[in-house]
Write a protein that holds these residues in place. Structure first.
Motif, mmCIF file in Angstrom:
data_model
loop_
_atom_site.group_PDB
_atom_site.id
_atom_site.type_symbol
_atom_site.label_atom_id
_atom_site.label_comp_id
_atom_site.label_asym_id
_atom_site.label_seq_id
_atom_site.Cartn_x
_atom_site.Cartn_y
_atom_site.Cartn_z
ATOM 1 N N VAL A 35 -17.283 -9.644 -7.132
ATOM 2 C CA VAL A 35 -16.382 -10.212 -6.124
ATOM 3 C C VAL A 35 -15.995 -9.133 -5.124
ATOM 4 O O VAL A 35 -15.752 -7.979 -5.497
ATOM 5 N N THR A 37 -14.139 -8.692 -0.862
ATOM 6 C CA THR A 37 -13.470 -9.383 0.244
ATOM 7 C C THR A 37 -13.439 -8.504 1.483
ATOM 8 O O THR A 37 -13.335 -7.274 1.386
ATOM 9 N N MET A 39 -11.900 -8.701 5.700
ATOM 10 C CA MET A 39 -11.156 -9.420 6.732
ATOM 11 C C MET A 39 -11.646 -8.974 8.113
ATOM 12 O O MET A 39 -11.769 -7.785 8.376
ATOM 13 N N SER A 125 -11.000 -14.229 7.003
ATOM 14 C CA SER A 125 -10.984 -13.470 5.763
ATOM 15 C C SER A 125 -11.911 -14.162 4.771
ATOM 16 O O SER A 125 -11.727 -15.330 4.459
ATOM 17 N N THR A 127 -14.066 -14.043 1.067
ATOM 18 C CA THR A 127 -14.321 -13.479 -0.260
ATOM 19 C C THR A 127 -15.640 -14.039 -0.764
ATOM 20 O O THR A 127 -15.906 -15.232 -0.613
ATOM 21 N N ALA B 24 -16.131 -5.622 -7.021
ATOM 22 C CA ALA B 24 -15.612 -5.543 -8.393
ATOM 23 C C ALA B 24 -16.439 -6.476 -9.264
ATOM 24 O O ALA B 24 -17.196 -7.311 -8.765
ATOM 25 N N VAL B 79 -8.341 -10.617 -5.356
ATOM 26 C CA VAL B 79 -8.716 -9.664 -4.312
ATOM 27 C C VAL B 79 -7.843 -9.952 -3.098
ATOM 28 O O VAL B 79 -7.470 -11.096 -2.845
ATOM 29 N N VAL B 80 -7.531 -8.905 -2.357
ATOM 30 C CA VAL B 80 -6.522 -8.976 -1.309
ATOM 31 C C VAL B 80 -7.040 -8.317 -0.040
ATOM 32 O O VAL B 80 -7.471 -7.153 -0.077
ATOM 33 N N ALA B 81 -7.011 -9.027 1.068
ATOM 34 C CA ALA B 81 -7.247 -8.401 2.366
ATOM 35 C C ALA B 81 -5.911 -8.334 3.096
ATOM 36 O O ALA B 81 -5.188 -9.323 3.171
ATOM 37 N N GLY B 113 -9.734 -5.735 -6.095
ATOM 38 C CA GLY B 113 -10.387 -5.247 -4.886
ATOM 39 C C GLY B 113 -9.622 -5.656 -3.662
ATOM 40 O O GLY B 113 -8.669 -6.444 -3.744
ATOM 41 N N GLY B 114 -10.047 -5.113 -2.523
ATOM 42 C CA GLY B 114 -9.335 -5.467 -1.308
ATOM 43 C C GLY B 114 -9.960 -4.900 -0.064
ATOM 44 O O GLY B 114 -11.001 -4.241 -0.101
ATOM 45 N N ASP B 115 -9.296 -5.178 1.025
ATOM 46 C CA ASP B 115 -9.711 -4.663 2.329
ATOM 47 C C ASP B 115 -8.423 -4.370 3.093
ATOM 48 O O ASP B 115 -7.409 -5.044 2.902
ATOM 49 N N SER B 125 -4.243 -11.987 2.940
ATOM 50 C CA SER B 125 -5.179 -13.017 2.498
ATOM 51 C C SER B 125 -5.588 -12.712 1.064
ATOM 52 O O SER B 125 -6.106 -11.641 0.777
ATOM 53 N N THR B 127 -7.464 -13.998 -2.572
ATOM 54 C CA THR B 127 -8.350 -14.898 -3.314
ATOM 55 C C THR B 127 -8.122 -14.660 -4.794
ATOM 56 O O THR B 127 -8.016 -13.513 -5.238
ATOM 57 N N LEU B 129 -9.299 -15.609 -8.839
ATOM 58 C CA LEU B 129 -10.288 -16.139 -9.774
ATOM 59 C C LEU B 129 -9.559 -16.602 -11.028
ATOM 60 O O LEU B 129 -8.543 -16.004 -11.417
#
Lengths: 308, 308
Positions: A35, A37, A39, A125, A127, B24, B79-81, B113-115, B125, B127, B129
Motif C-alpha cells: 500500500v 499513497t 497527494m 489524493s 492510495t 508498506a 496511510v495518510v497524505a 505510510g504517507g505523503d 487525506s 485511507t 485498510l
C-alpha cells in the motif's frame, strides 16, 4: 455526481466489492497487500493550464502505481479522494475519473472507492494497493557491493517537458506529454523481483536523489556510468539545445519519470539497461567515479515562481 | 520531517513493512482487505481555531475507521497524505501525527505510510485498510422487512458541539469535544456482523440521511421510533435550550458522530439499542410512522458562512 463517476466501470476480478458502500473489498491472494499513497496539489504537482483533467487522472494513477512496481508488486486497486471548488464542472470530474480508469486499465487494476469534497483548488489524493504474489518485497536497503545497477524506463523526459512547457517552447510534443503523463515501465517491477533484484526504487525525485536514498538505506556507494545513459542523453539533446540546458541535468537530476532503478546480483533481465555498479560505502552516489555537481533532484514546482 | 513523523512508532503485528520504502506491506489474513478513503479539508471539515492538530489527527483516523467498522471489519492500517503551507510549524505536523497514532492505537492499528506535500491550506487525506476476518461484508443493501433497526454509539453530539462552537457558547465541554473528535463505537461493527446483521452503515451525514441511503440500497422502508432515542434527546436538551434549538434536529439530522446503525433479524447484541424497524417499501425513512420535516443531514461547514 459520485454515481456518474463510478457507473459503467468494469472492475477486475480482484475487486470483490466496488464503490457504493462504506468501504470496498479487494482480494489479496497471498495474505498481504502492498500500500502506498501520493497527494497531487494543483499548481504544485500539476497545472490545469497545461494538463487536461484526463492527464491529471492518468498521472495520479501512474505515479502511485510506480511505487507498487518498485516493491516488485502489481497494482490491483486504487482509492481516490478528490477535492475541488464548488464551481468545478461535472465534466471535468468525469474526465479526471476517465483518465484514472484509462491508466488503471493499463494495469488491469480498478478504482474501487473514493471521496469527493469541496476545496479551494484541486487536490487529488490516491492510495494504491498491490499484490506481491508471494514475493518478498524488494526494499531500498538490500543493495550489496559488486552488484549491477540497472534502469527500466526512460529518464529525463519529464524534466525536459517541464522546461519546454515553462519556456512556452513549441515542438518536442512527446517530451511535453511525458511531463504531463509519465510512463512507468509497468510489469518490470515484478520482473526485477523475479530476477532476484536486491534493491529497487522508482525515480520520482531524480536519478541521483533517488539513488541517494537507496545508497543510504543499503549503506553502500553507487557509481553511475554515463555510458549506460547515452540513449536518454541522445533523446534530449535537441530539446536541451533549444532551451540552453545541459541534457545531463535532466537525465541525472530530473524527476517524475517514474522509471525503475534496481540492483541485480548478476544478469539483468530483458527490459533493463545497465547504468552502474554498487561499490563499498560510504553511502554516496558517484557519476563515472566522481561527484556530480548538478542538482540531484526535483521537488515539484517549488522554484518560488508564481503559478496561476 | 518525515523521519520525525514516523520514528519511534510501534507498529502492530499486521504491519509486515512500515514507512520508509516505496510502499508498506500489510497482512490481510483472510485473503481480502476492506479499504476506504476520506479527505478532510481545513475550513470545511475542521477549523484550526477550534481544533488542535492532535484533534484533527484523531478525527481523520476515527471517521475512516468508522467506515471499516460499518462493513463488519476491524481497521488494521492507515496511510495518510498531508498537505500544508510551507510555513506550517514542524511541531504542528508532529502533533497531527501524534493524534493519528493515538486514535489508531485505540484500534490496535498502525499508520504505515504517507505523503507530505505543500498546499495552500491543510488537507488531510486518509485511507484505511480493514480485516474482515473471514466475515462477509455487511452491506447497506441487505435489510429485509420485519427486521429490527438498532444503533451503537451516540447521536447528535457532534451537531450540538458544532452549534455551541459556532455560537461561542460556554459550557457543555463534552459536546464540543465530540464535535472535534468523534467517538465511534469501536469493535461493534464486528459484533454486529457476528450477530447476523443484515445491513449496516455509519452515521456520517445524519441518521435520517444515512438511513435513507440504506433504505434505497435495500429497497425497504425504515421506521424510526423516537422512544429508542430518548437517551440521546435527554443528553442534548440543556444545550439545545441554551442555543434555542430543537434537540431532535440534532439527534435525527446531525452528522459526524459516526455511530453505527444496523439491521438485525432477531435479537440485538449488547452495546446496541433498538431504534426502529424495517418495513415494506417504498424506500423511505419515517419517524414514528410519519415523514420527518427537519433537515435529514449535515454536509460539513457548507452554510456559506465565512470560515477564516
Amino acid at each position: 455526481m459520485i454515481d456518474r463517476l463510478v457507473s459503467g466501470r468494469r472492475q477486475p476480478t480482484t475487486t470483490e466489492l466496488g464503490p457504493g458502500d462504506d468501504a470496498a473489498v479487494v482480494r489479496c491472494a497471498d495474505g498481504r497487500t502492498a500500500v502506498s499513497t501520493d497527494m497531487l496539489v494543483e499548481g504544485r504537482h500539476f497545472r490545469l493550464d497545461w494538463s487536461t483533467p484526463h492527464d491529471v487522472g492518468r498521472k495520479a494513477i501512474a505515479q502511485n502505481a510506480a511505487d507498487i512496481e518498485a516493491m516488485g508488486a502489481r497494482p490491483t486497486a486504487f482509492v481516490v479522494a478528490f477535492g475541488a471548488p464548488a464551481h468545478t464542472p461535472a465534466a471535468d470530474a468525469a474526465e479526471l475519473a476517465d483518465g484514472m480508469w484509462a491508466e488503471a486499465g493499463r494495469l488491469g487494476a480498478g478504482v474501487v472507492g473514493g471521496d469527493l469534497v469541496q476545496a479551494d483548488s484541486w487536490v487529488v489524493s490516491v492510495t494504491v494497493l498491490g499484490d506481491l504474489a508471494g514475493r518478498a518485497p524488494v526494499l531500498r536497503s538490500g543493495a550489496r557491493p559488486g552488484a549491477t545497477l540497472a534502469v527500466s524506463g526512460d529518464l529525463g523526459r519529464s524534466a525536459a517537458g517541464f522546461r519546454l512547457l515553462w519556456d512556452r517552447m513549441a515542438g518536442f510534443d512527446e517530451l511535453r506529454r511525458r511531463h504531463l503523463v509519465p510512463e512507468p515501465p509497468y510489469g518490470q517491477g515484478a520482473v526485477a523481483a523475479d530476477t532476484g533484484a536486491q534493491a529497487m526504487t522508482d525515480v520520482s525525485d531524480g536519478l541521483i536523489a533517488d539513488l541517494g536514498h537507496l545508497a543510504v538505506a543499503s549503506q553502500v556507494g553507487i557509481d553511475v556510468f554515463t555510458e549506460g545513459l547515452v540513449s536518454d542523453h541522445l533523446a534530449l539533446v535537441a530539446a536541451a539545445a533549444a532551451v540552453g540546458e545541459d541534457p545531463w541535468s535532466w537525465v541525472l537530476g530530473g524527476g517524475e519519470d517514474h522509471a525503475l532503478v534496481a540492483v541485480f546480483p548478476a544478469a539483468v533481465p530483458d527490459g533493463w539497461r545497465v547504468i552502474g555498479r554498487v561499490v563499498d560505502g560510504p553511502a554516496r552516489v558517484l557519476v563515472d567515479g566522481a561527484s556530480w555537481g548538478g542538482a540531484p533532484g526535483w521537488q515539484s514546482y517549488d522554484s518560488g515562481a508564481p503559478l496561476r
